[in-house]
Every structure is written in structure tokens, then in C-alpha cells.
Motif scaffolding. Structure first.
Motif, PDB file in Angstrom:
ATOM      1  N   SER A  39       0.710  -1.247  -0.202  1.00 19.05           N
ATOM      2  CA  SER A  39       0.079   0.202   0.125  1.00 19.05           C
ATOM      3  C   SER A  39       0.603   1.731  -0.025  1.00 19.05           C
ATOM      4  CB  SER A  39      -0.839   0.056   1.613  1.00 19.05           C
ATOM      5  OG  SER A  39      -0.406  -0.305   1.997  1.00 19.05           O
ATOM      6  N   ARG A  40       0.457   2.486  -0.058  1.00 22.36           N
ATOM      7  CA  ARG A  40       1.111   3.838   0.272  1.00 22.36           C
ATOM      8  C   ARG A  40       2.390   3.751   1.203  1.00 22.36           C
ATOM      9  NH1 ARG A  40      -2.450   9.278   0.414  1.00 22.36           N
ATOM     10  NH2 ARG A  40      -3.744   8.020  -1.525  1.00 22.36           N
ATOM     11  N   ASP A  41       2.003   3.197   2.800  1.00 26.24           N
ATOM     12  CA  ASP A  41       3.371   3.035   3.029  1.00 26.24           C
ATOM     13  C   ASP A  41       3.527   2.131   3.724  1.00 26.24           C
ATOM     14  OD1 ASP A  41       2.876   5.944   3.328  1.00 26.24           O
ATOM     15  OD2 ASP A  41       1.428   6.420   4.441  1.00 26.24           O
ATOM     16  N   VAL A  42       3.313   0.665   3.254  1.00 28.13           N
ATOM     17  CA  VAL A  42       3.744  -0.476   4.075  1.00 28.13           C
ATOM     18  C   VAL A  42       4.236  -1.237   2.451  1.00 28.13           C
ATOM     19  CG1 VAL A  42       2.256  -3.385   4.458  1.00 28.13           C
ATOM     20  CG2 VAL A  42       1.577  -0.801   5.084  1.00 28.13           C
ATOM     21  N   GLU A  43       5.897  -1.956   3.112  1.00 30.02           N
ATOM     22  CA  GLU A  43       6.135  -2.435   1.974  1.00 30.02           C
ATOM     23  C   GLU A  43       6.169  -3.987   2.304  1.00 30.02           C
ATOM     24  OE1 GLU A  43       9.911  -0.417   1.440  1.00 30.02           O
ATOM     25  OE2 GLU A  43       8.824   0.462   0.080  1.00 30.02           O
ATOM     26  N   THR A 114      -0.534  14.710  -3.609  1.00 29.58           N
ATOM     27  CA  THR A 114      -0.388  13.955  -3.357  1.00 29.58           C
ATOM     28  C   THR A 114       0.834  14.152  -4.892  1.00 29.58           C
ATOM     29  OG1 THR A 114      -1.814  12.697  -4.050  1.00 29.58           O
ATOM     30  CG2 THR A 114      -1.665  12.957  -2.204  1.00 29.58           C
ATOM     31  N   TYR A 115       1.467  13.185  -5.198  1.00 25.10           N
ATOM     32  CA  TYR A 115       2.083  12.903  -6.077  1.00 25.10           C
ATOM     33  C   TYR A 115       2.894  11.270  -6.865  1.00 25.10           C
ATOM     34  CZ  TYR A 115       6.952  12.133  -4.371  1.00 25.10           C
ATOM     35  OH  TYR A 115       8.244  12.366  -4.195  1.00 25.10           O
ATOM     36  N   ASN A 120       2.861   2.319 -11.662  1.00 23.04           N
ATOM     37  CA  ASN A 120       2.280   1.699 -11.264  1.00 23.04           C
ATOM     38  C   ASN A 120       3.184   2.112  -9.793  1.00 23.04           C
ATOM     39  OD1 ASN A 120       1.190  -0.443 -12.823  1.00 23.04           O
ATOM     40  ND2 ASN A 120       3.508  -1.535 -13.468  1.00 23.04           N
ATOM     41  N   GLY A 121       3.587   3.370  -8.709  1.00 28.67           N
ATOM     42  CA  GLY A 121       3.696   3.630  -7.901  1.00 28.67           C
ATOM     43  C   GLY A 121       2.467   3.768  -6.846  1.00 28.67           C
ATOM     44  N   TRP A 122       2.702   4.484  -5.941  1.00 34.21           N
ATOM     45  CA  TRP A 122       1.862   4.770  -5.135  1.00 34.21           C
ATOM     46  C   TRP A 122       2.526   6.903  -4.753  1.00 34.21           C
ATOM     47  CZ3 TRP A 122      -1.940   1.355  -3.923  1.00 34.21           C
ATOM     48  CH2 TRP A 122      -1.639   0.195  -3.463  1.00 34.21           C
ATOM     49  N   CYS A 123       0.736   7.536  -4.667  1.00 32.96           N
ATOM     50  CA  CYS A 123       0.517   8.399  -4.244  1.00 32.96           C
ATOM     51  C   CYS A 123       1.730   8.899  -2.716  1.00 32.96           C
ATOM     52  CB  CYS A 123      -0.201   8.894  -4.146  1.00 32.96           C
ATOM     53  SG  CYS A 123      -1.078   8.901  -6.196  1.00 32.96           S
ATOM     54  N   GLN A 124       2.105  10.128  -3.350  1.00 29.83           N
ATOM     55  CA  GLN A 124       2.563  10.794  -1.684  1.00 29.83           C
ATOM     56  C   GLN A 124       2.561  11.589  -1.489  1.00 29.83           C
ATOM     57  OE1 GLN A 124       5.098   8.478  -0.168  1.00 29.83           O
ATOM     58  NE2 GLN A 124       4.208   6.643  -1.396  1.00 29.83           N
ATOM     59  N   ASN A 125       2.587  12.160  -0.637  1.00 28.60           N
ATOM     60  CA  ASN A 125       2.350  13.552   0.278  1.00 28.60           C
ATOM     61  C   ASN A 125       4.087  14.212  -0.605  1.00 28.60           C
ATOM     62  OD1 ASN A 125      -0.357  13.276   1.463  1.00 28.60           O
ATOM     63  ND2 ASN A 125       0.937  12.292   3.263  1.00 28.60           N
ATOM     64  N   TRP A 126       3.263  15.819  -0.833  1.00 24.96           N
ATOM     65  CA  TRP A 126       4.272  16.956  -1.063  1.00 24.96           C
ATOM     66  C   TRP A 126       5.143  17.119   0.248  1.00 24.96           C
ATOM     67  CZ3 TRP A 126       0.507  20.230  -4.008  1.00 24.96           C
ATOM     68  CH2 TRP A 126       0.015  19.904  -5.085  1.00 24.96           C
ATOM     69  N   THR A 127       6.565  17.286  -0.447  1.00 23.82           N
ATOM     70  CA  THR A 127       7.307  17.605   0.403  1.00 23.82           C
ATOM     71  C   THR A 127       6.802  18.953   1.554  1.00 23.82           C
ATOM     72  OG1 THR A 127       8.818  16.669  -0.318  1.00 23.82           O
ATOM     73  CG2 THR A 127       9.838  18.423   1.378  1.00 23.82           C
ATOM     74  N   ASP A 128       6.337  19.686   2.893  1.00 20.48           N
ATOM     75  CA  ASP A 128       6.503  20.753   3.947  1.00 20.48           C
ATOM     76  C   ASP A 128       7.461  21.270   3.989  1.00 20.48           C
ATOM     77  OD1 ASP A 128       5.185  21.746   4.736  1.00 20.48           O
ATOM     78  OD2 ASP A 128       4.713  21.203   6.570  1.00 20.48           O
ATOM     79  N   GLY A 140       3.951  21.600  -6.270  1.00 19.27           N
ATOM     80  CA  GLY A 140       4.050  20.000  -6.257  1.00 19.27           C
ATOM     81  C   GLY A 140       2.686  20.555  -7.595  1.00 19.27           C
ATOM     82  N   ASN A 141       2.662  18.925  -8.394  1.00 17.86           N
ATOM     83  CA  ASN A 141       1.657  18.433  -9.142  1.00 17.86           C
ATOM     84  C   ASN A 141       1.219  16.794  -8.836  1.00 17.86           C
ATOM     85  OD1 ASN A 141       3.093  16.860 -10.415  1.00 17.86           O
ATOM     86  ND2 ASN A 141       3.704  18.946 -11.981  1.00 17.86           N
ATOM     87  N   SER A 142       0.667  16.727  -9.567  1.00 22.98           N
ATOM     88  CA  SER A 142       0.544  15.029  -9.293  1.00 22.98           C
ATOM     89  C   SER A 142       1.428  13.862  -9.944  1.00 22.98           C
ATOM     90  CB  SER A 142      -0.823  14.781 -10.256  1.00 22.98           C
ATOM     91  OG  SER A 142      -0.374  14.765 -11.842  1.00 22.98           O
ATOM     92  N   THR A 143       2.425  14.673 -10.147  1.00 22.94           N
ATOM     93  CA  THR A 143       3.403  13.577 -10.708  1.00 22.94           C
ATOM     94  C   THR A 143       5.268  13.997 -10.574  1.00 22.94           C
ATOM     95  OG1 THR A 143       4.097  15.085 -13.061  1.00 22.94           O
ATOM     96  CG2 THR A 143       2.466  13.259 -13.138  1.00 22.94           C
ATOM     97  N   HIS A 144       4.778  15.077  -9.332  1.00 18.84           N
ATOM     98  CA  HIS A 144       6.701  15.700  -9.322  1.00 18.84           C
ATOM     99  C   HIS A 144       5.981  16.262  -7.590  1.00 18.84           C
ATOM    100  CE1 HIS A 144       7.248  15.597 -13.105  1.00 18.84           C
ATOM    101  NE2 HIS A 144       8.778  15.580 -12.994  1.00 18.84           N
ATOM    102  N   ASP A 145       7.027  16.197  -7.040  1.00 17.54           N
ATOM    103  CA  ASP A 145       7.399  16.626  -5.615  1.00 17.54           C
ATOM    104  C   ASP A 145       7.566  18.107  -5.852  1.00 17.54           C
ATOM    105  OD1 ASP A 145       7.033  16.396  -2.873  1.00 17.54           O
ATOM    106  OD2 ASP A 145       9.038  15.776  -2.562  1.00 17.54           O
ATOM    107  N   SER A 146       6.832  18.711  -4.048  1.00 17.75           N
ATOM    108  CA  SER A 146       7.466  19.639  -3.454  1.00 17.75           C
ATOM    109  C   SER A 146       8.843  20.217  -4.102  1.00 17.75           C
ATOM    110  CB  SER A 146       6.421  20.615  -3.042  1.00 17.75           C
ATOM    111  OG  SER A 146       5.007  20.838  -3.126  1.00 17.75           O
TER     112      SER A 146
END
Length: 259
Positions: A39-43, A114-115, A120-128, A140-146
Motif C-alpha cells: 500500500s502507500r506506506d507498507v512494504e 500528493t504525487y 505502478n507507484g503509490w501517491c506520496q504527500n508533497w514535501t512540507d 508540486g503536482n500529480s507527478t512531481h514533488d514540491s
């Protein structure tokens, strides 16, 4: 304690801290299996998959539902009796599952904030950036981090204002509308002034139109006019006062003045 002795004691301590920090990451590496992001945070480290016979796409000797299907497949229902192939999600999307007994999988675009920069990846939160006392240089946008940057020297934290393009466009449109309104008002006053000057005199009375006088009797021949010595009487237009009326009014004015 000399400086060399202090340095000799600090170096082993720093190496120990680095080893303890890298130990969890080393432990997560699969030696004889496959590291999967469930999942997003589980490996999870799954054993190597050897497909069973029967065409149900199940891995032999594995009971964990997260590892029971080969790569690119997921359990098709709750008991995981067979596997189904999941769609390949592009950048900016993540795989989501729907259903409680029988599962369906589809790709969903990343939500705002998120981006996902890989397939086949998972959406991660933008860097604060603000939480680390930095400023957001590029949102950031849907494909790149801030992208973060260092704040200016005269302030501790800067806030990037939103784009002023809509405000500029609105100001330009407002100015054009005001200009058109003023122009229309001027034209309206000019038309009213022109019509007033054409149909009304300076004292406010309505101007009479110039009319050609019409004869009251049929026109006589030139020989008849010479013999009688008379001129045909003409009828004045209703809008123009006759000369006799005008002269009479002037005479009455003179008489009144003399008296």
C-alpha cells in the motif's frame, strides 16, 4: 584532553550512529525474495513466486494474501482462491481496490497534495517545506514533488503568493468596461445636445420648420397679373408665423412702448 584524542573518540561514535541508522534499511532488503509495496506506506518482503499448476495464477507454498499472487497480480476475492491481473498505472496515478467479496482494481489519479513519479507507484504527500523552515520554490503536482529552497536572509520564512495573472486580467477588463461606459455616456449627451439644438430655440421654444408658402388661389397667368396689378395671396405654413402677424405683433409692441 587534547584535540586529537577528542577527534579519535568522536569518529567511532559517529560511525556507530550511522550503522544504527542504516540497519533498518538493510534489514528491509530481501535476500532471497521480492520487496513489494503493498500500500502507500507498507512494504513487505515476499518469497520468490513459483506458480502452481492449474492456471489460477497462485504462488506455490505461500499463504500470505499479499504475497500469494505473482508480481502484477492481486487476489481476486476475499479468500484468494485465484489471482487477477491488475492494470498498470501511469505516473500521477495509484492502484485502488473496490468491493468486499469480489475485488475490482482500477487506477485513480493522485489527490491534491500528493504525487506519483513512477509507473505502478503509490501517491506520496508533497514535501512540507515550511515545516523545515524553508520556502516552497516550486509547488508540486500529480507527478512531481514540491521543490524547497532557502528563505531570504532578512526573513525567517517566506510565503509564496499565488499567481497574480487572474487579478491582472480582471483589472484590465474592469478598466475597459469603465472606458466604454464613459464613451457611451459622452455619445448619448452629444446626441441629446444635437437634437435639442435642432428642434428647440435658445429660450426653450420649439423651432418651426421652414415651409414654402402655398398659394390660396389657383395661379394666374402673367398677363392677368399685369392687367390687374394684384399678386396672389399665399397661405403661411402652420408652423411658421406669417409676415403680417409678425408685423402686427411688432406694431403693437411699438404702440405699447410709446404709450
Amino acid at each position: 584532553m587534547t584535540q586529537k584524542t577528542l577527534r579519535a573518540r568522536l569518529v567511532p561514535l559517529l560511525l556507530l550512529c550511522l550503522w544504527l541508522w542504516a540497519l533498518p534499511a538493510v534489514g528491509m532488503q530481501c535476500q532471497d525474495g521480492e520487496l513489494r509495496r503493498i500500500s502507500r506506506d507498507v512494504e513487505k518482503c515476499c518469497p520468490k513466486c513459483i506458480l502452481r499448476a492449474g492456471g489460477n495464477n497462485l504462488c506455490q507454498g505461500i499463504e500470505d494474501h499479499d504475497c500469494k499472487c505473482p508480481s502484477g497480480h492481486r487476489c481476486a476475492e476475499d479468500s484468494c482462491l485465484f489471482c487477477t491481473k491488475v492494470p498498470e498505472c501511469a505516473e500521477g496515478e495509484e492502484l485502488v481496490r473496490s468491493g468486499k467479496i469480489h475485488y475490482e482494481f482500477r487506477c485513480k489519479p493522485c489527490e491534491v497534495g500528493t504525487y506519483s513519479s513512477v509507473k505502478n507507484g503509490w501517491c506520496q504527500n508533497w514535501t512540507d517545506c515550511e515545516s523545515s523552515a524553508r520556502v516552497t520554490v516550486l509547488q508540486g503536482n500529480s507527478t512531481h514533488d514540491s521543490r524547497c529552497g532557502d528563505p531570504p536572509n532578512d526573513v525567517e520564512q517566506a510565503v509564496i503568493a499565488p499567481s497574480s495573472l487572474p487579478t491582472t486580467i480582471l483589472a484590465i477588463l474592469t478598466a475597459v468596461a469603465v472606458f466604454v461606459l464613459i464613451l457611451l455616456t459622452f455619445l448619448l449627451h452629444f446626441c441629446i445636445w444635437t437634437l435639442k439644438d435642432k428642434y428647440f430655440s435658445a429660450d426653450g421654444r420649439r423651432r418651426c420648420r421652414r415651409c414654402r408658402p402655398t398659394p390660396t388661389t389657383p395661379p394666374a397667368s402673367s398677363s392677368q397679373r399685369r392687367s390687374t396689378g394684384t399678386k396672389p395671396q399665399r397661405k403661411s405654413s402652420p408652423c411658421c408665423p406669417s409676415e403680417s402677424t409678425t408685423r402686427s405683433a411688432e406694431g403693437q409692441g411699438l404702440v405699447g412702448t410709446g404709450s
